[in-house]
Write an enzyme that holds these catalytic residues in place. Structure first.
Site, PDB file in Angstrom:
ATOM      1  N   GLY A  44       4.346  -6.177  -4.529  1.00 37.36           N
ATOM      2  CA  GLY A  44       4.772  -7.414  -3.860  1.00 37.36           C
ATOM      3  C   GLY A  44       5.960  -7.262  -2.928  1.00 37.36           C
ATOM      4  O   GLY A  44       6.576  -8.261  -2.557  1.00 37.36           O
ATOM      5  N   ASN A  52       5.973  -6.452   0.218  1.00 39.47           N
ATOM      6  CA  ASN A  52       5.687  -7.108   1.501  1.00 39.47           C
ATOM      7  C   ASN A  52       5.703  -8.623   1.347  1.00 39.47           C
ATOM      8  O   ASN A  52       6.260  -9.328   2.195  1.00 39.47           O
ATOM      9  CB  ASN A  52       4.331  -6.643   2.047  1.00 39.47           C
ATOM     10  CG  ASN A  52       4.437  -5.314   2.754  1.00 39.47           C
ATOM     11  OD1 ASN A  52       4.942  -5.230   3.870  1.00 39.47           O
ATOM     12  ND2 ASN A  52       4.003  -4.255   2.085  1.00 39.47           N
ATOM     13  N   LEU A  81      -6.455  -5.952  -2.582  1.00 37.98           N
ATOM     14  CA  LEU A  81      -7.370  -4.818  -2.448  1.00 37.98           C
ATOM     15  C   LEU A  81      -8.853  -5.161  -2.556  1.00 37.98           C
ATOM     16  O   LEU A  81      -9.699  -4.309  -2.300  1.00 37.98           O
ATOM     17  CB  LEU A  81      -7.000  -3.732  -3.476  1.00 37.98           C
ATOM     18  CG  LEU A  81      -5.546  -3.251  -3.337  1.00 37.98           C
ATOM     19  CD1 LEU A  81      -5.231  -2.171  -4.356  1.00 37.98           C
ATOM     20  CD2 LEU A  81      -5.235  -2.749  -1.933  1.00 37.98           C
ATOM     21  N   ASN A  87      -4.498  -8.554   7.802  1.00 33.49           N
ATOM     22  CA  ASN A  87      -4.274  -7.542   6.758  1.00 33.49           C
ATOM     23  C   ASN A  87      -3.290  -6.496   7.271  1.00 33.49           C
ATOM     24  O   ASN A  87      -3.164  -6.284   8.478  1.00 33.49           O
ATOM     25  CB  ASN A  87      -5.605  -6.856   6.418  1.00 33.49           C
ATOM     26  CG  ASN A  87      -5.445  -5.805   5.327  1.00 33.49           C
ATOM     27  OD1 ASN A  87      -4.721  -6.005   4.346  1.00 33.49           O
ATOM     28  ND2 ASN A  87      -6.102  -4.668   5.516  1.00 33.49           N
ATOM     29  N   HIS A 138      -2.395  -2.388   6.649  1.00 35.18           N
ATOM     30  CA  HIS A 138      -2.891  -1.163   6.016  1.00 35.18           C
ATOM     31  C   HIS A 138      -1.888  -0.042   6.294  1.00 35.18           C
ATOM     32  O   HIS A 138      -1.401   0.087   7.415  1.00 35.18           O
ATOM     33  CB  HIS A 138      -4.275  -0.814   6.588  1.00 35.18           C
ATOM     34  CG  HIS A 138      -4.893   0.349   5.887  1.00 35.18           C
ATOM     35  ND1 HIS A 138      -5.470   0.234   4.638  1.00 35.18           N
ATOM     36  CD2 HIS A 138      -4.978   1.658   6.228  1.00 35.18           C
ATOM     37  CE1 HIS A 138      -5.901   1.427   4.248  1.00 35.18           C
ATOM     38  NE2 HIS A 138      -5.614   2.305   5.197  1.00 35.18           N
ATOM     39  N   ASP A 169     -10.961  -2.960   5.707  1.00 33.51           N
ATOM     40  CA  ASP A 169     -10.002  -2.285   6.594  1.00 33.51           C
ATOM     41  C   ASP A 169     -10.540  -2.151   8.018  1.00 33.51           C
ATOM     42  O   ASP A 169     -10.429  -1.097   8.664  1.00 33.51           O
ATOM     43  CB  ASP A 169      -9.620  -0.890   6.036  1.00 33.51           C
ATOM     44  CG  ASP A 169      -8.716  -0.998   4.828  1.00 33.51           C
ATOM     45  OD1 ASP A 169      -8.006  -2.018   4.703  1.00 33.51           O
ATOM     46  OD2 ASP A 169      -8.726  -0.077   3.996  1.00 33.51           O
ATOM     47  N   GLU A 204       6.366  -1.310   7.481  1.00 34.32           N
ATOM     48  CA  GLU A 204       5.668  -2.546   7.073  1.00 34.32           C
ATOM     49  C   GLU A 204       6.649  -3.707   6.980  1.00 34.32           C
ATOM     50  O   GLU A 204       6.409  -4.790   7.515  1.00 34.32           O
ATOM     51  CB  GLU A 204       4.982  -2.343   5.708  1.00 34.32           C
ATOM     52  CG  GLU A 204       3.863  -1.342   5.751  1.00 34.32           C
ATOM     53  CD  GLU A 204       3.008  -1.346   4.491  1.00 34.32           C
ATOM     54  OE1 GLU A 204       1.796  -1.133   4.621  1.00 34.32           O
ATOM     55  OE2 GLU A 204       3.535  -1.548   3.388  1.00 34.32           O
TER      56      GLU A 204
HETATM   57  C1  GAR Z   1       1.069  -1.935   1.234  1.00 33.46           C
HETATM   58  O1  GAR Z   1       1.471  -0.642   1.570  1.00 33.46           O
HETATM   59  C2  GAR Z   1      -0.157  -2.314   2.048  1.00 33.46           C
HETATM   60  O2  GAR Z   1      -0.173  -1.705   3.307  1.00 33.46           O
HETATM   61  C3  GAR Z   1      -1.261  -1.800   1.174  1.00 33.46           C
HETATM   62  O3  GAR Z   1      -0.868  -2.133  -0.126  1.00 33.46           O
HETATM   63  C4  GAR Z   1       0.565  -1.994  -0.185  1.00 33.46           C
HETATM   64  C5  GAR Z   1       1.127  -3.167  -0.948  1.00 33.46           C
HETATM   65  O4  GAR Z   1       2.482  -2.930  -1.217  1.00 33.46           O
HETATM   66  N1  GAR Z   1      -2.528  -2.368   1.539  1.00 33.46           N
HETATM   67  C6  GAR Z   1      -3.663  -1.666   1.586  1.00 33.46           C
HETATM   68  O5  GAR Z   1      -3.734  -0.504   1.255  1.00 33.46           O
HETATM   69  C7  GAR Z   1      -4.874  -2.454   2.066  1.00 33.46           C
HETATM   70  N2  GAR Z   1      -5.990  -1.596   2.301  1.00 33.46           N
HETATM   71  P1  GAR Z   1       3.419  -4.085  -1.753  1.00 33.46           P
HETATM   72  O6  GAR Z   1       2.741  -4.681  -2.977  1.00 33.46           O
HETATM   73  O7  GAR Z   1       4.697  -3.389  -2.104  1.00 33.46           O
HETATM   74  O8  GAR Z   1       3.584  -5.081  -0.673  1.00 33.46           O
END
Ligand code: GAR
Length: 297
Positions: free
Chosen positions: A118, A120, A191, A208, A210, A251, A280
């Site tokens: 979480g 992001n 996901l 999204n 990635h 994706d 990010e």
């Molecule tokens: C992030 O790095 C995001 O880019 C990735 O999940 C992570 C979540 O991190 N998303 C994917 O891989 C989607 N295909 P967080 O829970 O610390 O925000």
């Protein structure tokens, strides 16, 4: 009564106790300071005394609440609480469901879908906390234990825990999410592939992020550290982030922004993950804001 308060303020028993304690101490402090001030003013006429006392208390109380909340680590809760009271009293900020004269709602409501740590979601929530017209109105997760759930609770953001079977059946959760008036959906570490019902209901209004330079290193099974391991194993010279609109393919979808990082010889999946995460956190909230602003036009 306490159960209702816990539910309303989205806190556990301990959180509720601290909030009530803050109210009690701030109230006592306000009364005490108010009396001191009134004594200093030496007003003799009763009605003038009462009038001034009411004004003093009214202005002193929020101040005392904020000071006390700082001591108890509840600043965000009380800041939001006072802000809501202020809005109710002044009527300055229209509620999100109010329409402007053209019939359009004047705010843009976002839903964040997050199932991971979480980080992001946290950045996005912080970025929009006091935004003039963009509001995080819902946090959706398939995991009760997701980090984003507790962040949302602290910020008084409603949460929706979804079940796989219902998510992929028929209209899934479309109606529930519509019920929150959501304009834009943000996938921040969510996901599951989105069902067609959701993608078509928010056509071109789902974003999204990635942690790689799509179209490389995307697709099922490529998420989180798996992505960085694959990139390092392939001896890539660069990686980065892709922020894109979501379509029915995992994706996939029109890119909005890609930002790159250089991979050094001694980089590992862990060090690369840190570099990518920094990108990010830096870019995702800003990109969301740009997209949301366009929705308002
Ligand atoms: C992030 O790095 C995001 O880019 C990735 O999940 C992570 C979540 O991190 N998303 C994917 O891989 C989607 N295909 P967080 O829970 O610390 O925000």
């Amino acid at each position: 009564m306490f159960e209702r308060l816990k539910e309303k303020w989205k806190v556990n028993g301990w959180g509720l106790l601290i909030i009530l304690l803050t109210f009690a101490l701030a109230g006592t402090g306000t009364g005490y300071l108010g009396k001191l001030l009134m004594n200093a003013l030496k007003v003799r006429i009763v009605w003038v005394y009462i009038l001034i006392y009411v004004v003093v208390i009214t202005f002193l109380w929020p101040f005392m609440v904020i000071i006390t909340s700082l001591l108890f680590g509840q600043f965000h809760f009380f800041r939001n609480y006072l802000w809501r009271i202020w809005n109710m009293m002044t009527g300055l900020k229209k509620t999100d469901s109010q329409l402007d004269t053209s019939g359009k709602r004047d705010g843009v409501r976002l839903a964040i879908f997050a199932s991971g740590t979480g980080t992001n979601a946290k950045r996005i929530i912080e970025h929009f906390r006091d935004h003039r017209f963009i509001k995080i109105s819902l946090l959706v997760s398939n995991k009760q234990t997701a980090g984003a759930i507790s962040i949302a609770a602290q910020e008084n953001i409603p949460t929706l825990i979804i079940e796989k079977e219902k998510f992929f059946r028929g209209n899934g959760y479309v109606e529930e999410i519509r019920g929150f008036g959501i304009d834009l959906i943000i996938l921040a570490g969510f996901l599951w592939k989105l069902p067609a019902s959701l993608v078509s209901a928010w056509n071109h209004r789902i974003i999204n992020i990635h942690p790689a330079l799509l179209p490389k290193y995307g697709g099922k099974g490529l998420y989180g550290h798996h992505v960085h391991e694959a990139v390092i194993n392939a001896k890539e010279k660069e990686s980065g982030i892709t922020i894109h609109y979501v379509d029915e393919i995992y994706d996939h979808g029109q890119p909005i922004l890609q930002e790159k990082v250089v991979i050094e010889e001694n980089d590992t999946a862990e060090t690369l993950a840190k570099k990518v995460q920094a990108l990010e956190h830096l870019h995702f909230p800003k990109v969301i804001e740009e997209v949301a602003k366009k929705l308002r036009l």
